[in-house]
Design an enzyme around this catalytic site. Structure first.
Site, PDB file in Angstrom:
ATOM      1  N   GLY A 181      -4.791 -60.809 -11.292  1.00 20.38           N
ATOM      2  CA  GLY A 181      -6.108 -61.008 -10.717  1.00 20.38           C
ATOM      3  C   GLY A 181      -7.078 -61.400 -11.796  1.00 20.38           C
ATOM      4  O   GLY A 181      -6.697 -61.649 -12.946  1.00 20.38           O
ATOM      5  N   ASP A 223     -12.731 -51.057  -2.344  1.00 19.89           N
ATOM      6  CA  ASP A 223     -12.027 -52.338  -2.181  1.00 19.89           C
ATOM      7  C   ASP A 223     -10.734 -52.133  -1.399  1.00 19.89           C
ATOM      8  O   ASP A 223      -9.674 -52.648  -1.774  1.00 19.89           O
ATOM      9  CB  ASP A 223     -11.732 -52.963  -3.548  1.00 19.89           C
ATOM     10  CG  ASP A 223     -11.397 -54.451  -3.457  1.00 19.89           C
ATOM     11  OD1 ASP A 223     -11.809 -55.085  -2.462  1.00 19.89           O
ATOM     12  OD2 ASP A 223     -10.723 -54.971  -4.359  1.00 19.89           O
ATOM     13  N   LYS A 266      -0.184 -51.943 -16.089  1.00 16.90           N
ATOM     14  CA  LYS A 266      -1.362 -52.749 -15.790  1.00 16.90           C
ATOM     15  C   LYS A 266      -2.147 -53.031 -17.055  1.00 16.90           C
ATOM     16  O   LYS A 266      -2.469 -52.118 -17.813  1.00 16.90           O
ATOM     17  CB  LYS A 266      -2.262 -52.026 -14.776  1.00 16.90           C
ATOM     18  CG  LYS A 266      -3.462 -52.865 -14.331  1.00 16.90           C
ATOM     19  CD  LYS A 266      -4.191 -52.218 -13.164  1.00 16.90           C
ATOM     20  CE  LYS A 266      -5.334 -53.101 -12.660  1.00 16.90           C
ATOM     21  NZ  LYS A 266      -6.003 -52.539 -11.475  1.00 16.90           N
ATOM     22  N   VAL A 291      -0.383 -57.108 -13.708  1.00 16.74           N
ATOM     23  CA  VAL A 291       0.511 -55.968 -13.531  1.00 16.74           C
ATOM     24  C   VAL A 291       1.940 -56.444 -13.743  1.00 16.74           C
ATOM     25  O   VAL A 291       2.356 -57.466 -13.177  1.00 16.74           O
ATOM     26  CB  VAL A 291       0.359 -55.345 -12.127  1.00 16.74           C
ATOM     27  CG1 VAL A 291       1.336 -54.179 -11.961  1.00 16.74           C
ATOM     28  CG2 VAL A 291      -1.069 -54.858 -11.916  1.00 16.74           C
TER      29      VAL A 291
END
Length: 498
Positions: free
Chosen positions: A22, A144, A42, A27
């Site tokens: 992202g 989120d 991550k 990850v």
């Protein structure tokens, strides 16, 4: 798709493939040689300023939360090139892929034929609600929740992931990027950058439920702004208006969750009752203090002598550095005593600057006792008027960013650019320590200064060296330090008393 050059996480980890990426990080799947098992790893792409603070907060916020429907985190590392943390490797599909009988993402506009598995949907929804409720009970809001952040394992276990935007249960947005979250699943009040409460997460769950039932989103628009306006101006449609065989109870629950006003949405207890969930945790609220992240708690009872000693120590620290060490085994109320004192102090002296930190056992971070203090210092300085912030800066502000990259959130530090490193690492460290001491001295000229360090038994040697440089220097930094620690760990205590 895997990257050409995989992440270097050191000899302990064999990074095997990329799982996802992202804007904030990547990850990977990796093999942990110490544990002898596969894990997820991550990383952070932008290891500075706001991004670094958010990344560390993601790990620390979930450090003490254990629930089968929330991903389990492992350890945090500074890393040779980028910071990273480990977590359990969850193999599964997204929430919508699991509950709907077709592959791929649901359409945004036209609703496809009914294609959800009601038994799967109800079972997954119950687990997701339990995970969300547990998160709220720990005093946090996800901010989120969306299908890609909810995985369902082959055995049916639902796992809530990606806590990069997690915040206190009544937090206001602190992002330099403005609104944070995913607009399609975002509550109207979150889009307005107002207070974000647990109700915002329940709204997001309502959007996911609507999408699972109908194959489409409840609100449409060609732009993010149009979607936000549609949420604010119009009542949500009923799922049964698009798919007339939707069960009545799920239709009612979905409409309730999607109400545009927080006051009109059902509370957690009613949501869990509607899903026939028993034995659940009751959500609690945690309030973040502007001066140190203190949490609202029940009135502190007992230990008045210790409170008086803390207040007396604070009065005597006006011109010198004093350390008040609260020792005791786990569970005796060390942190509660410290936080009760600090809450009283902030009420009595609103101008006092309280900077808090915590040492985490599962973090391999340099200067870990001061890492949280640096985060809160950066937040405090960025909230000052530019002239006041500039007045606190040392002669070489760039050294602050080299010591603690999170301080690059401060405009004066970021604007200073990079500083040429010296050949001798020890000399460079002395220069960085001096810059931080200079900032604290200027701050202490204007406000009473308090550092609170929790779980000092997990500190590192570098933190103790930095502490010594800050308080034992001839400049005599006036600071009151409150630290908690367990008595079994003797080395940090002896170093402090030396």
């Amino acid at each position: 798709m895997a990257t050409d050059v995989l992440f270097d996480a050191g000899p302990r980890f064999e990074v095997r493939r990329e799982l996802g990426a992202g804007g904030m990080g990547v990850v990977y799947e990796a093999f942990d040689r110490d544990l002898g098992e596969l894990i997820a790893l991550k990383t952070l792409r932008r290891a500075a300023g706001q991004w670094l603070a958010r990344f560390k907060h993601e790990f620390r916020a979930l450090h003490d939360v254990a629930h089968p429907n929330i991903v389990t985190l492992g350890e945090f590392f500074d890393g040779a090139s980028e910071p990273f943390f480990t977590m359990e490797l969850v193999r599964g599909v997204s929430f919508l892929e699991h509950v709907r009988a077709f592959e791929g993402a649901p359409a945004r506009h036209a609703a496809p034929p009914v294609a959800y598995d009601e038994a799967r949907l109800r079972a997954a929804l119950r687990q997701l609600a339990l995970g969300v409720s547990a998160l709220h009970a720990a005093g946090m809001v996800h901010r989120d929740i969306k299908p890609s952040n909810v995985l369902v394992a082959p055995d049916g276990r639902v796992v809530l992931l990606d806590f990069g935007l997690v915040a206190g249960a009544t937090a206001r947005h602190e992002s330099a990027d403005g609104v944070v979250g995913t607009v399609a699943y975002m509550a109207p009040e979150q889009a307005l950058s107002g207070e974000v409460t647990p109700a915002a997460d329940w709204y997001s769950l309502g959007v996911m439920l609507f999408e699972a039932l109908t194959g489409s989103l409840p609100h449409d628009g060609n732009t993010a702004f149009e979607i936000i306006l549609d949420k604010q101006r119009h009542e949500p449609p009923r799922p049964r208006q698009r798919v007339d065989i939707v069960p009545l109870d799920l239709d009612e629950l979905c409409v309730g969750l999607l109400q545009p006003h927080v006051r009109d949405r059902p509370q957690a207890g009613a949501i869990l009752d509607a899903l026939s969930i028993r034995g659940r945790a009751t959500p609690t609220r945690a309030l973040s203090s502007a001066r140190g992240g203190l949490r609202e708690s029940a009135p502190f009872v007992g230990r008045l002598d210790q409170l008086r000693q803390l207040h007396d120590g604070f009065r005597r620290s006006r011109d010198v550095a004093l350390i008040y060490l609260i020792e005791g085994v786990s569970g005796v109320g060390k942190s509660q005593l410290a936080e009760a004192f600090l809450e009283e102090l902030v009420c009595e002296d609103p101008d006092a600057v309280v900077l808090s930190s915590r040492c985490y056992e599962r973090e391999a971070v340099t200067y870990k006792a001061f890492d949280g203090i640096a985060v809160e210092l950066s937040r405090y300085v960025t909230q000052l008027p530019p002239a006041q912030a500039a007045a606190l800066m040392p002669r070489r502000p760039a050294l602050l960013g080299r010591l603690f990259p999170v301080l690059k959130r401060v405009e004066a530090v970021a604007a200073a650019g990079e500083i040429q490193p010296v050949a001798d690492p020890q000399r460079q460290r002395i220069r960085m320590f001096a810059a931080l001491r200079e900032l604290f001295l200027r701050l202490a000229e204007r406000h009473r200064l308090i550092w609170y360090i929790d779980d000092l038994q997990w500190t590192d040697a570098d933190s103790l060296v930095l502490l010594q440089e800050l308080i034992a220097h001839e400049d005599r930094l006036p600071v009151f330090i409150v630290a908690t620690m367990r008595p079994a760990e003797d080395a940090p205590r002896q170093a402090l008393l030396a």
